[in-house]
Each structure stands twice: as structure tokens, then as C-alpha cells.
Design an enzyme around this catalytic site. Structure first.
Site, PDB file in Angstrom:
ATOM      1  N   GLU A 162      -9.741  -1.436   5.200  1.00  0.00           N
ATOM      2  CA  GLU A 162     -10.411  -1.126   6.451  1.00  0.00           C
ATOM      3  C   GLU A 162     -11.661  -2.001   6.608  1.00  0.00           C
ATOM      4  OE1 GLU A 162      -8.613   0.531   8.338  1.00  0.00           O
ATOM      5  OE2 GLU A 162      -8.414   2.659   7.869  1.00  0.00           O
ATOM      6  N   HIS A 176      -7.368  -4.283  10.042  1.00  0.00           N
ATOM      7  CA  HIS A 176      -7.096  -4.068   8.609  1.00  0.00           C
ATOM      8  C   HIS A 176      -5.826  -4.797   8.178  1.00  0.00           C
ATOM      9  CE1 HIS A 176      -4.753   0.004   9.241  1.00  0.00           C
ATOM     10  NE2 HIS A 176      -3.886  -0.970   9.110  1.00  0.00           N
ATOM     11  N   ASN A 182      -7.775  -2.260  14.093  1.00  0.00           N
ATOM     12  CA  ASN A 182      -9.150  -2.576  13.688  1.00  0.00           C
ATOM     13  C   ASN A 182      -9.202  -3.795  12.765  1.00  0.00           C
ATOM     14  OD1 ASN A 182      -8.088  -1.596  11.337  1.00  0.00           O
ATOM     15  ND2 ASN A 182      -9.492   0.133  11.123  1.00  0.00           N
ATOM     16  N   ASP A 192       0.821  -1.211   0.000  1.00  0.00           N
ATOM     17  CA  ASP A 192       0.000   0.000   0.000  1.00  0.00           C
ATOM     18  C   ASP A 192       0.859   1.267   0.000  1.00  0.00           C
ATOM     19  OD1 ASP A 192       0.972  -0.352   2.594  1.00  0.00           O
ATOM     20  OD2 ASP A 192      -0.984  -0.678   3.493  1.00  0.00           O
TER      21      ASP A 192
HETATM   22  C1  GLP Z   1      -0.329   0.563   8.531  1.00  0.00           C
HETATM   23  C2  GLP Z   1      -0.101  -0.295   7.287  1.00  0.00           C
HETATM   24  C3  GLP Z   1      -0.470  -1.730   7.539  1.00  0.00           C
HETATM   25  C4  GLP Z   1       0.166  -2.204   8.831  1.00  0.00           C
HETATM   26  C5  GLP Z   1      -0.337  -1.377   9.983  1.00  0.00           C
HETATM   27  C6  GLP Z   1       0.190  -1.810  11.347  1.00  0.00           C
HETATM   28  O1  GLP Z   1      -1.639   0.972   8.690  1.00  0.00           O
HETATM   29  N1  GLP Z   1      -0.806   0.165   6.150  1.00  0.00           N
HETATM   30  O2  GLP Z   1      -0.056  -2.528   6.433  1.00  0.00           O
HETATM   31  O3  GLP Z   1      -0.124  -3.554   9.036  1.00  0.00           O
HETATM   32  O4  GLP Z   1       0.075  -0.042   9.733  1.00  0.00           O
HETATM   33  O5  GLP Z   1       1.411  -1.217  11.611  1.00  0.00           O
HETATM   34  P1  GLP Z   1       2.308  -1.482  12.885  1.00  0.00           P
HETATM   35  O6  GLP Z   1       2.986  -2.785  12.648  1.00  0.00           O
HETATM   36  O7  GLP Z   1       3.260  -0.327  12.914  1.00  0.00           O
HETATM   37  O8  GLP Z   1       1.405  -1.507  14.066  1.00  0.00           O
END
Ligand code: GLP
Length: 255
Positions: A143, A138, A136, A67
Site C-alpha cells: 500500500e 499498490h 491507489n 500475496d
Molecule cells: C488486489 C491484489 C493486487 C491486484 C489488485 C487489482 O488488491 N492484491 O495484486 O493488482 O487487487 O486487482 P484487479 O485487477 O481485480 O483490479
């Protein structure tokens, strides 16, 4: 689903790297799906130490990011293209020409998303996909409510996700409101998937994903329907699971 609860970030990274490496080694021109966020960083650290990919020719590795934010400044350190460059391409010594990130700066982001989907198809799909997870549930930036058959597209970010990611920006008002993300269906097309999650803030999402019903409310729960998924957790992220005690692996991934 295979679930491992490890005793810390280093063993999470190494366990995940072993599983991913196994999937990549089976292919002549392997394709790795990479994720940003803090949780997967230990995996890139393990790869950089050669773990899981000892006998892999990295010059043949193709990588696709999950992403990208829409409308973030080119030189912003949290632009995922810059994160991937810093944390993956540079650390592993990959050829930048072999690493792709969705184009969040395109004047036509919908068309850019469609092109990205085709690029993944043209590369023969993803052999091994790394995933983190949002509080949440995702995956990528899919989402709650994201359709199970969704493909790479432009999405709007929820208030919860923007608040969670505000730590990477000066102020929540600077967190982008939109992103381009591989769809849930795109992610499910990967041959092997490894999800990593750490910390108490992820425990509820992890419980829904592993022990809950498959639903669009917790996007990661769709992984229950994938034939080759490994979820690697720390104690805090896994403690709400019904069978948490059975998933512990103090010695790291069994060789
Ligand atoms: C972002 C990314 C996700 C990732 C999430 C969790 O929102 N788009 O792909 O899984 O963060 O990140 P973290 O591992 O820093 O909690």
C-alpha cells in the site's frame, strides 16, 4: 519502460503473455511470478491457449504468487491459494508442488513471510513477474507508504483497498484487514516485469506510475527504476498519460 495500449482484454492478455513467455524461454528452469485480481486473468487464458509459451516445458515451471489474505477461511473462494489453484495451476496443468502462495493461515505469519522470501531466493529469484495494480497504485498488497526496499511481510490493508475488493465478498466487513505480500524490493528483484491494468478506475494510478515522480505514495512508480518493465493497458486505463496516443497497438504485440 515499454507501454502498450491495446484494444481490449484479449489483446492485453496476449501481448503480456508474449513478453512473459520471451523471458521464461530464456531460462532452463523458469520462475513465474503470478498475480491475482481480475486484470491478469486474460494472461492465464492466453497461456492456456499456448500463447507466448508454445515451446516451454511447463513441468519445469516454478510459480510464486505475490500475496495472500491473512485470516481468510481455507475454503473461501477468494483465498488467493484457491484463486491460484483454479485460475493458474488447473488451467495451465501445472504440478501443484511447483506453485507457492504465501501462507496467510500460519499461526506465525511474520515467520511464514520470511520463509516465503527465502523460498523465492532459493529458487533463483523470479524470471518474469506479472503485476496488476490497485486504484491507489499498490503492487501486490504494498500500500502507499511501503518502503522501496521492503521484503515479504505482513501488512494492513487500506480502507480504499478493502472497499475495492469488497466486490469479491458478501460484505465489506468480511474483507480481511491484513495480508502477506512480497515486498516492493522483492518485486523489483524480478528480472522481467509485466504490469496489466484495465478500466477508468486505474487511470489515475497508471498516470502516477508512468508519468509521475517515483515515490512511496504511488508504490508502482518504483517500476520506472526497473530495467525491464512492460505495462499493458486498455484505452480507459491509459487515457490520462501524456503520450497516450503513441502507445496504441491495435494489432496486438508486434511479432
Ligand atoms: C488486489 C491484489 C493486487 C491486484 C489488485 C487489482 O488488491 N492484491 O495484486 O493488482 O487487487 O486487482 P484487479 O485487477 O481485480 O483490479
Amino acid at each position: 519502460m515499454r507501454i502498450l495500449i491495446c484494444d481490449g482484454p484479449r489483446s492485453i492478455g496476449e501481448s503480456a503473455a508474449h513478453v512473459l513467455g520471451g523471458a521464461l524461454r530464456r531460462r532452463r528452469r523458469p520462475t513465474l511470478g503470478i498475480a491475482t485480481g481480475s486484470s491478469p486473468l486474460e494472461i492465464y487464458g492466453a497461456f492456456a491457449r499456448g500463447i507466448g509459451i508454445e515451446d516451454l516445458d511447463l513441468s519445469r515451471l516454478r510459480a510464486f504468487a505475490l500475496d495472500e489474505y491473512v485470516g481468510i477461511a481455507d475454503d473461501h473462494p477468494e483465498r488467493y491459494a484457491n484463486v491460484v489453484d483454479r485460475e493458474v495451476t488447473t488451467k495451465l496443468g501445472l504440478d501443484p508442488a511447483n506453485v507457492s502462495v504465501p501462507d496467510g493461515a500460519s499461526s506465525d505469519p511474520d515467520a511464514a513471510a520470511e520463509r516465503y522470501e527465502r523460498q523465492i531466493e532459493d529458487a533463483g529469484g523470479i524470471d518474469a513477474q506479472i503485476l496488476g495494480v490497485g486504484t491507489n497504485g499498490h503492487i501486490g498488497f504494498n500500500e502507499p507508504g511501503s518502503p522501496h526496499d521492503s521484503r515479504t511481510r505482513v501488512v494492513s490493508l487500506t480502507a480504499e483497498t478493502r472497499a475495492a475488493n469488497a466486490r469479491f465478498f458478501d460484505d465489506i466487513s468480511h474483507v480481511p484487514t491484513h495480508a502477506v505480500t512480497q515486498g516492493v524490493g522483492t518485486i523489483m528483484g524480478a528480472r522481467t516485469i509485466v504490469m496489466v491494468a484495465q478500466g477508468e478506475a486505474k487511470a489515475e494510478a497508471v498516470r502516477h506510475i508512468i508519468d509521475g515522480e517515483v515515490s512511496t505514495r504511488w508504490p508502482g512508480s518504483i517500476l520506472q527504476r526497473h530495467p525491464d518493465v512492460t505495462i499493458v493497458l486498455d484505452e480507459a486505463a491509459g487515457h490520462l498519460l501524456e503520450f497516450a496516443g503513441q502507445y496504441r497497438t491495435d494489432a496486438g504485440y508486434p511479432a
